[in-house]
Scaffold this motif. Structure first.
Motif, PDB file in Angstrom:
ATOM      1  N   ARG A  30     -10.777   4.288 -19.494  1.00  0.00           N
ATOM      2  CA  ARG A  30     -10.542   2.871 -19.829  1.00  0.00           C
ATOM      3  C   ARG A  30     -11.906   2.543 -20.339  1.00  0.00           C
ATOM      4  O   ARG A  30     -12.041   1.286 -20.868  1.00  0.00           O
ATOM      5  N   LYS A  31     -13.216   3.057 -19.835  1.00  0.00           N
ATOM      6  CA  LYS A  31     -14.340   2.433 -20.241  1.00  0.00           C
ATOM      7  C   LYS A  31     -14.646   2.876 -21.657  1.00  0.00           C
ATOM      8  O   LYS A  31     -14.545   3.779 -22.135  1.00  0.00           O
ATOM      9  N   SER A  32     -15.597   2.160 -22.238  1.00  0.00           N
ATOM     10  CA  SER A  32     -16.096   2.324 -23.873  1.00  0.00           C
ATOM     11  C   SER A  32     -17.145   3.025 -23.419  1.00  0.00           C
ATOM     12  O   SER A  32     -17.881   3.335 -22.465  1.00  0.00           O
ATOM     13  N   ALA A  33     -17.625   3.683 -24.639  1.00  0.00           N
ATOM     14  CA  ALA A  33     -18.754   4.226 -24.964  1.00  0.00           C
ATOM     15  C   ALA A  33     -20.210   3.732 -24.683  1.00  0.00           C
ATOM     16  O   ALA A  33     -20.969   4.184 -24.140  1.00  0.00           O
ATOM     17  N   ALA A  34     -20.028   2.604 -25.077  1.00  0.00           N
ATOM     18  CA  ALA A  34     -21.104   1.738 -24.693  1.00  0.00           C
ATOM     19  C   ALA A  34     -21.340   1.401 -23.460  1.00  0.00           C
ATOM     20  O   ALA A  34     -22.490   1.549 -22.806  1.00  0.00           O
ATOM     21  N   HIS A  35     -20.428   1.255 -22.565  1.00  0.00           N
ATOM     22  CA  HIS A  35     -20.620   0.983 -21.106  1.00  0.00           C
ATOM     23  C   HIS A  35     -20.859   2.293 -20.411  1.00  0.00           C
ATOM     24  O   HIS A  35     -21.972   2.253 -19.444  1.00  0.00           O
TER      25      HIS A  35
END
Length: 68
Positions: A30-35
């Protein structure tokens, strides 16, 4: 720096005997690539800080063991 994901609570309902979880989605999906990129940068900085700290402690240790 430390984050706790409170949106997901494991109740053990999906767990197999032996503690393995069969849930199809992990908390990381669920985490974004930016995170992940931000977190990687934080971990790299922390790693560099820890390397410097170890080097300083090794030098201090050598100085303390040096005969007067």
């Amino acid at each position: 720096m430390n984050e706790i994901d409170t949106s997901r609570t494991d109740t053990g309902e999906d767990a197999e005997p032996g503690g393995h979880n069969n849930a199809s989605s992990s908390m990381y999906s669920r985490k974004s690539a930016a995170h992940f990129k931000d977190r990687l940068g934080e971990l790299e900085m922390e790693n560099a800080r820890l390397h410097r700290l170890v080097a300083e402690l090794l030098i201090k240790n050598q100085q303390l063991r040096r005969p007067d």
